[in-house]
Scaffold this active site. Sequence first.
Site, PDB file in Angstrom:
ATOM      1  N   CYS A   2       0.852  -1.198   0.000  1.00  0.00           N
ATOM      2  CA  CYS A   2       0.000   0.000   0.000  1.00  0.00           C
ATOM      3  C   CYS A   2       0.885   1.245   0.000  1.00  0.00           C
ATOM      4  CB  CYS A   2      -0.957   0.074   1.164  1.00  0.00           C
ATOM      5  SG  CYS A   2      -2.170  -1.237   1.203  1.00  0.00           S
ATOM      6  N   ARG A  27       4.256  -0.418  -4.535  1.00  0.00           N
ATOM      7  CA  ARG A  27       3.874  -0.925  -3.215  1.00  0.00           C
ATOM      8  C   ARG A  27       2.561  -1.712  -3.250  1.00  0.00           C
ATOM      9  NH1 ARG A  27       6.773   1.463   0.846  1.00  0.00           N
ATOM     10  NH2 ARG A  27       5.184   0.825   2.343  1.00  0.00           N
ATOM     11  N   TRP A  76      -2.556  -2.859  -1.803  1.00  0.00           N
ATOM     12  CA  TRP A  76      -2.239  -4.282  -1.885  1.00  0.00           C
ATOM     13  C   TRP A  76      -3.176  -4.932  -0.881  1.00  0.00           C
ATOM     14  CZ3 TRP A  76      -0.343  -8.301   1.225  1.00  0.00           C
ATOM     15  CH2 TRP A  76       0.155  -9.416   0.533  1.00  0.00           C
ATOM     16  N   ASN A 102      -2.372   1.882   5.454  1.00  0.00           N
ATOM     17  CA  ASN A 102      -1.442   0.811   5.098  1.00  0.00           C
ATOM     18  C   ASN A 102      -1.226   0.002   6.362  1.00  0.00           C
ATOM     19  OD1 ASN A 102       0.705  -0.764   4.217  1.00  0.00           O
ATOM     20  ND2 ASN A 102       2.217   0.849   4.558  1.00  0.00           N
ATOM     21  N   GLY A 103      -1.350  -1.316   6.297  1.00  0.00           N
ATOM     22  CA  GLY A 103      -1.129  -2.142   7.483  1.00  0.00           C
ATOM     23  C   GLY A 103      -2.360  -2.979   7.778  1.00  0.00           C
ATOM     24  N   GLU A 485      18.007 -17.991  -6.186  1.00  0.00           N
ATOM     25  CA  GLU A 485      17.607 -16.645  -6.584  1.00  0.00           C
ATOM     26  C   GLU A 485      17.169 -16.628  -8.060  1.00  0.00           C
ATOM     27  OE1 GLU A 485      16.769 -14.110  -5.130  1.00  0.00           O
ATOM     28  OE2 GLU A 485      17.027 -12.439  -6.501  1.00  0.00           O
ATOM     29  N   LYS A 489      13.435 -15.470  -9.173  1.00  0.00           N
ATOM     30  CA  LYS A 489      13.202 -14.380 -10.129  1.00  0.00           C
ATOM     31  C   LYS A 489      12.307 -14.854 -11.266  1.00  0.00           C
ATOM     32  CE  LYS A 489      14.112 -11.453  -8.377  1.00  0.00           C
ATOM     33  NZ  LYS A 489      14.867 -11.152  -7.176  1.00  0.00           N
ATOM     34  N   GLU A 492       8.584 -15.502 -10.014  1.00  0.00           N
ATOM     35  CA  GLU A 492       7.778 -14.340  -9.644  1.00  0.00           C
ATOM     36  C   GLU A 492       7.480 -13.434 -10.834  1.00  0.00           C
ATOM     37  OE1 GLU A 492       9.468 -11.468  -6.899  1.00  0.00           O
ATOM     38  OE2 GLU A 492      11.494 -11.964  -7.542  1.00  0.00           O
ATOM     39  N   HIS A 508      19.370 -37.298  -5.287  1.00  0.00           N
ATOM     40  CA  HIS A 508      18.622 -37.874  -4.157  1.00  0.00           C
ATOM     41  C   HIS A 508      17.114 -37.725  -4.354  1.00  0.00           C
ATOM     42  CE1 HIS A 508      22.311 -38.621  -2.026  1.00  0.00           C
ATOM     43  NE2 HIS A 508      22.697 -37.384  -2.319  1.00  0.00           N
ATOM     44  N   LYS A 611       5.971  -4.635  -3.303  1.00  0.00           N
ATOM     45  CA  LYS A 611       7.393  -4.458  -3.044  1.00  0.00           C
ATOM     46  C   LYS A 611       7.722  -4.655  -1.576  1.00  0.00           C
ATOM     47  CE  LYS A 611      11.502  -3.104  -4.271  1.00  0.00           C
ATOM     48  NZ  LYS A 611      12.216  -4.171  -4.969  1.00  0.00           N
TER      49      LYS A 611
END
Length: 616
Positions: A2, A27, A76, A102-103, A485, A489, A492, A508, A611
Site C-alpha cells: 500500500c 507498493r 495491496w 497501510n497495514g 535466486e 526471479k 515471480e 537424491h 514491493k
Amino acid sequence: MCGIVGYVGSQDAIDVVIEGLRRLEYRGYDSAGVAIVDPAGGMRTERRAGALSNLDKQLAEGSRIAGNVGIGHTRWATHGAPTDRNAHPHVDCSGAVAVVHNGIIENFAALRERLESAGHEFASDTDTEVVAHLLEVEIGSTDTDLAAAMRAVCSQLVGAFTLVAVHRDRPGVVVAARRSSPLVVGVGDGEMFLASDVAAFIAHTREAVALGQDQVVEIRSDGYTVTDLQGGTTDGQPFHVDWNLAAAEKGGHDFFMQKEIEEQPTAVADTLRGHLVDGRIVLDETRLAEQDLREIDKVFVVACGTAFHSGLIAKYAIEHWTRVPVEVEIASEFRYRDPVLDRDTLVVAVSQSGETADTLEAVRHAREQRARVLSICNTNGAQIPRESDAVLYTRSGPEVAVASTKCFLTQVTAGYLLGLALAQVQGKKYEDEVAADFAALEAMPRLIAQTLSTMDPVRALARELAGSETILFLGRHVGYPVALEGALKLKELSYMHAEGFPAGELKHGPIALIDDGMPVVVVVPDPGARGVLHDKVLSNLAEVRARGARTIVIATAGDERVRRLADHLIEVPSTPTLYAPLVTTVPLQVFAAAVADARGYDVDKPRNLAKSVTVE
Ligand code: F6R
C-alpha cells in the site's frame, strides 16, 4: 505494501497526489483512490479497482477535481477483495472524513461490531473503514480537531498502520499517524507532503522528516506539528534525501527492473564506499562496543525471499573468515521455533525496505532475548534499522521494480563487509588481509559491468525458452543460493514453474523430474575455486545432460572443460570463489526479466506481489 500520499499547498492536489501514487505503485496495484478537499466547501472521493491507470481514466471522464488538500492510496489487498467498494479512501457515515491506510488493524472485527451496534453503516469489507467511523465518533458534533481525534482513535487500535485522513470541514490540514508502518513528511516551501516513501514527493522537495512509533502529524501549508498519542509535542527526525528525481525514473529503459539491473555496478561501488577507514572496516551506525562484537559466538541471519538468499551467501563468507557458526533463517519461521539466543548472539536482519513485518518481528524477538541485532537495509530511517543495535546500509538508491535485483547484489556486498568486520574485530584476519579482500571487492563493480555488457545472447535465449513449462536451477557452495535466486526471479516474474537445488542433491530425488529437453541452468564455480568444487559441479552437469536436459551453463570465461557439457554457455569474468554471486546472478536476472517480457507480462509489477510486505 500500500502506498499513501497526502498533500497541502497551493498546487492542484489531484495532480500532486496522482503523481505521488504513480511513484508508489510498486507498493501495491490492486486498486487506487483519492479524496480531495475543496476549500470552497465539500470533498470529492474517487476510487477504482485495478491499476492506477483505471483511476486515471475514471478521473479523465469526470469533471476536474478542485482543491489544494488531498490524500491518495494505492492498495495491496489484505482484508477484502480488490474491488471498487474496498478501494481506499474510506469514509464515515456522513461522508465528512476520508481515510487511507497501510497495514492491518488486528482488532477491527470487535471495533466494527461495536460501531455497527451503535448504528454506523459500513460500505466495505476492509479493516480500514472502522477508522473513518471512529474518527466520526471522536469528532462528533464538537469542534475537536482532526489530530486530537486521530490520537484518540489510534489509542484504540491494535496492529500496524499508517493512517492518513482529511475532513471536509477542516480544509487546511491533513493528519496522519503511524505504528510499525512507514510514513515520512516532505517539507516544501509553502507546501507539505506525506508519503509511505520519499519517492512520492522527490519531484517537489528533498527535505524530509521520518516519524517515530505512535506519532501523529498534522501538515498545513505553512508547516507541520508532530505529537505523541497523549498530545505532547514531539520531534520527527529530519533528513535530506541524497538521490534525486532521475533516480526514481526509468531513464530511457523499458522497465525499472532493466534500469536497476544496469545500475548494479554503481550500487555495489556505493555500498562499499567509505567502509575501509585507516585499515579497519567500519559500519554505518553502531551502538555496540568493539567488545560486544568480539564476544559474538553465533550469528543468525534472518530475512525473506531474495534478502534470505543474500543471507545464505553471507553464511559462506562469515563462517569462512571468522569460524563463527552462522544459521540463516526465513524470518517468518524464526521466532516460532524458539531459537537459542543470548547476548553473544548476533542476529543479522537483511531487508531492502526495512519494513518487512516478518523480519521486523524476528528483530523484536531477538531483542527480547537480549541478542544483538545488526541490520542490512536500503532505506534510511526505516523501522528495522531503527530497532537495531548496528546498521550497514546498502546504497542502491530507490528500487522500484517489485523484483529485487540491485538490492540483492548490495545485500550480498554488505554481507561480505560484515564478514570482514567480524573477522577483523575477532582477530581472525590481519589488517593487510582485510585490505586485500576489500580491494578484491572493489574490483567487483567493474566485473559486474563487464558481465552486463554481454547479455544480448541471454535475452535471445530467454525468448527461445519463454514457452517452457519448468526450468531447474542448480548450484553448489555460493552457487546454490544463486540458483535459488535465479529460480525465484523466474517464478515471480514469468509465472513459470522453477526450482533451485543444490547440484549434488539432485540425485537424491529431483533428478526424476528431468525430461527430454527440459532446460536446466547450472551455475559452475570458477575452475580456480577451492577444493574439488568445480569438478563436482561438472559431474552433476554431466548427470543431468545424460538424462536429456538442455543445459544452460553459467561459467567462467575460458573454462574449456565445461564447453562440451553446455548446450548454451553464458560466460562471466573470473572472480574469487566467495564473490562469484556478484557476477553469476546477473545473467539470471536478465534471463527472468526477458522471459517475463516475452510472455507479455508486466516485468515491474508481477501479479499478487507488492514491493514491501508489511503484514505477517
Ligand atoms: C523478490 C523480492 C522479495 C523480497 C522480500 C524481502 O524479488 O523482492 O522476495 O526480497 O519480500 O523484502 P525486504 O528486503 O524489503 O525485506
